[in-house]
Design an enzyme around this catalytic site. Structure first.
Site, mmCIF file in Angstrom:
data_model
loop_
_atom_site.group_PDB
_atom_site.id
_atom_site.type_symbol
_atom_site.label_atom_id
_atom_site.label_comp_id
_atom_site.label_asym_id
_atom_site.label_seq_id
_atom_site.Cartn_x
_atom_site.Cartn_y
_atom_site.Cartn_z
ATOM 1 N N GLU A 95 59.204 49.617 48.701
ATOM 2 C CA GLU A 95 59.517 51.004 48.332
ATOM 3 C C GLU A 95 60.170 50.997 46.951
ATOM 4 O OE1 GLU A 95 62.605 52.786 50.704
ATOM 5 O OE2 GLU A 95 61.841 54.808 50.388
ATOM 6 N N ASN A 131 75.451 54.095 50.637
ATOM 7 C CA ASN A 131 75.379 55.506 50.273
ATOM 8 C C ASN A 131 76.320 56.375 51.121
ATOM 9 O OD1 ASN A 131 74.433 57.802 49.030
ATOM 10 N ND2 ASN A 131 72.414 57.788 50.006
ATOM 11 N N HIS A 138 57.445 58.266 46.601
ATOM 12 C CA HIS A 138 57.668 59.424 47.471
ATOM 13 C C HIS A 138 56.999 60.671 46.911
ATOM 14 C CE1 HIS A 138 61.778 57.625 48.877
ATOM 15 N NE2 HIS A 138 60.755 56.842 49.150
ATOM 16 N N ASP A 157 69.336 54.868 46.226
ATOM 17 C CA ASP A 157 70.704 54.413 46.474
ATOM 18 C C ASP A 157 70.833 52.893 46.621
ATOM 19 O OD1 ASP A 157 69.497 56.066 48.899
ATOM 20 O OD2 ASP A 157 70.609 54.437 49.826
ATOM 21 N N TRP A 166 70.044 62.002 61.585
ATOM 22 C CA TRP A 166 69.580 62.253 60.215
ATOM 23 C C TRP A 166 68.708 61.132 59.730
ATOM 24 C CZ3 TRP A 166 69.808 60.637 55.033
ATOM 25 C CH2 TRP A 166 69.258 61.587 54.154
ATOM 26 N N HIS A 222 62.541 59.579 60.105
ATOM 27 C CA HIS A 222 63.998 59.529 59.953
ATOM 28 C C HIS A 222 64.757 59.643 61.277
ATOM 29 C CE1 HIS A 222 67.055 59.660 56.617
ATOM 30 N NE2 HIS A 222 66.108 58.871 56.168
ATOM 31 N N GLU A 273 65.748 50.315 58.200
ATOM 32 C CA GLU A 273 66.587 50.435 57.001
ATOM 33 C C GLU A 273 68.073 50.545 57.336
ATOM 34 O OE1 GLU A 273 64.703 54.040 55.502
ATOM 35 O OE2 GLU A 273 66.565 55.122 55.836
ATOM 36 N N GLU A 327 57.367 55.704 59.913
ATOM 37 C CA GLU A 327 58.654 55.008 59.750
ATOM 38 C C GLU A 327 59.757 55.633 60.600
ATOM 39 O OE1 GLU A 327 59.758 54.843 55.655
ATOM 40 O OE2 GLU A 327 61.865 54.449 56.082
ATOM 41 N N HIS A 359 63.528 48.236 51.977
ATOM 42 C CA HIS A 359 64.039 49.574 51.659
ATOM 43 C C HIS A 359 64.399 49.634 50.169
ATOM 44 C CE1 HIS A 359 67.375 52.726 52.693
ATOM 45 N NE2 HIS A 359 66.217 53.327 52.572
ATOM 46 N N TYR A 382 64.622 67.039 55.695
ATOM 47 C CA TYR A 382 64.726 65.698 55.131
ATOM 48 C C TYR A 382 63.567 65.374 54.186
ATOM 49 C CZ TYR A 382 64.061 60.814 54.483
ATOM 50 O OH TYR A 382 63.832 59.608 53.870
ATOM 51 N N ARG A 397 54.385 57.936 50.165
ATOM 52 C CA ARG A 397 55.043 58.494 51.347
ATOM 53 C C ARG A 397 55.020 60.007 51.253
ATOM 54 N NH1 ARG A 397 61.465 58.393 52.800
ATOM 55 N NH2 ARG A 397 61.391 60.241 51.477
ATOM 56 N N ASP A 407 57.941 59.191 56.985
ATOM 57 C CA ASP A 407 59.247 58.789 57.507
ATOM 58 C C ASP A 407 59.766 59.870 58.453
ATOM 59 O OD1 ASP A 407 61.789 57.829 57.901
ATOM 60 O OD2 ASP A 407 62.222 57.477 55.775
ATOM 61 N N ARG A 439 62.131 46.924 57.617
ATOM 62 C CA ARG A 439 62.493 47.788 56.511
ATOM 63 C C ARG A 439 63.856 47.500 55.891
ATOM 64 N NH1 ARG A 439 61.095 50.581 53.330
ATOM 65 N NH2 ARG A 439 61.949 52.638 53.697
#
Ligand code: GCO
Ligand code: MG
Length: 398
Positions: free
Chosen positions: A335, A37, A122, A312, A398, A208, A258, A232, A308, A159, A147, A206, A279
């Site tokens: 997921e 991605n 999600h 994407d 991120w 992130h 991930e 996560e 994961h 996010y 999630r 998550d 993940r």
């Protein structure tokens, strides 16, 4: 049997996907996902310019040897571009082998260990009412686990919360971050979600990669009353030792990986049992071959899989994941974000999603075919992941 051709197809039916198609002199072909991605063309070039010439004339049945020669032979090891390219080759070769055997791939990986593959979806919302609506919508779609991501008071774009548009199309959106505000807000959100939906619904979150080990330890502790299925990516776990501190302070289960792409990224996390779920995606971890080895390494530590599966990962990468999910014993959850009709027109897939569970189907191979004409109607569009900044403008994880 010999590989006679390999082509890379970049298509954007709503978002970019990179697919490798390997063809053999027997007329059997296989597909692999190489989507990274925001950096898609780097992998396309790695494959076209550097990997495809090495494949022509080789025996597609030699999956392990091909994997090792691409990994060790390049001299330059690891990294997401390299490992996504190797993953595409690996999955395409497994697809070919399974087609030749006239078996769905999971049969070659040991056969079914379960009837179907449990997923999570999600739900996100800027406010609590929005979030509750999103959770309800996922429950109605049949998702057995959800999630939960939420807006944070005082932050404009966060996010995982829908409606974060890029100001300039084709350039990264900028998101806001304030760790203190997030840490104050999130436990209240989970308290409200539990009060609304009861104790039984498995809930995930998550973070992130945004917290320090100390902050993650505090969050894990404060979320304990709400019985999360997992927290996560609580820290940027390239520093694997940091998880020791988190683990010492909380019993909230931890999921990580991930962005990892080899077993070395997990070595401390797994052997010291610092996490509960791994993940990595088939697509970013070098394929089915190494991910199966990672799950086997994780099994004696009672660590389970959680591949994961965001939007994407292409349907090709998702199909490979579902076959692996079916076969391994230490499966945890998959997921699944689902695909648009436009994507389904480009990638014809045998896997099904029913009552929140996936099944790979029983078509020989991984069970995905690429409609190259449909793919050509959706050319590549440059796109980036967002960039995350603190309120004073400092770039944050991120
Ligand atoms: C997840 C992920 C994704 C990633 C995305 C990046 O848990 O599904 O965090 O939402 O941000 O895949 O490309
Ligand atoms: Mg994630």
């Amino acid at each position: 049997m010999k590989i006679v051709d390999a082509t890379v197809v970049v298509t954007s039916p709503g978002r970019n996907f990179v697919t490798l198609k390997i063809e053999t002199d027997d007329g059997v072909s296989g597909l692999g996902d190489a989507t990274l991605n925001g950096r898609e063309l780097a992998v396309a070039s790695y494959l076209r310019d550097h990997v495809v010439p090495l494949l022509i004339g080789t025996d597609p049945h030699r999956i392990e040897d091909t994997w090792q020669s691409l990994y060790r032979g390049a001299y330059w090891r690891r990294g997401p571009v390299t490992m996504a390219a190797i993953a595409a080759v690996d999955v395409a070769l497994w697809d070919i082998k399974a087609k030749v055997a006239s078996l769905p791939l999971y049969q070659l990986l040991g056969g079914a260990s379960r009837e179907r593959v449990r997923t999570y979806g999600h739900a996100s919302g800027g406010s609590l009412p929005e979030l509750f609506d999103a959770v309800r919508a996922r429950i109605e779609q049949g998702y057995p686990a959800i999630r939960v991501q939420t807006g944070v008071p005082g932050l404009r774009r966060v996010y995982g919360v829908s409606g974060s548009p890029a100001v300039d199309p084709g350039l990264p959106a900028v998101e806001d971050w304030d760790t203190a505000a997030y840490l104050r807000h999130l436990p209240r959100v989970f308290e409200a979600v539990r009060a609304e939906f009861g104790p039984d619904l498995p809930l995930l979150h998550d973070a992130h990669h945004r917290l320090t080990p100390q902050q993650a330890a505090r969050l894990g502790k404060e979320l304990e009353p709400y019985d999360l299925f997992w927290l996560e990516d609580c820290t940027p776990a390239e520093n694997q030792e940091g998880l020791r501190l988190v683990r010492r302070h909380t019993t909230t289960p931890l999921a990580i990986g991930e962005v990892f792409n080899t077993v070395f990224d997990y070595q401390t996390l797994v052997t010291e049992q610092l996490i509960d779920f791994v993940r990595s995606a088939v697509t970013h971890f070098g394929g089915v071959t190494p991910l199966k080895k990672l799950f086997d390494l994780a099994a004696p530590y009672q660590i389970r899989s959680a591949i994961h599966g965001p939007e994407d990962i292409s349907p090709v990468g998702m199909a490979a994941a579902i076959h692996l999910d079916m076969a391994i014993h230490n499966f945890g959850i998959q997921e699944y974000a689902g695909y648009t009709d436009r994507t389904d027109e480009v990638f014809r897939r045998a896997f099904t999603f029913v009552d929140g569970h996936l099944h790979p189907g029983d078509t020989p191979g991984i069970g995905v075919e690429l409609d190259e004409q449909a793919a050509a109607a959706h050319p590549y569009e440059r796109s980036y992941l967002p960039v995350n900044r603190l309120l004073d403008g400092t770039v944050h994880d991120w």
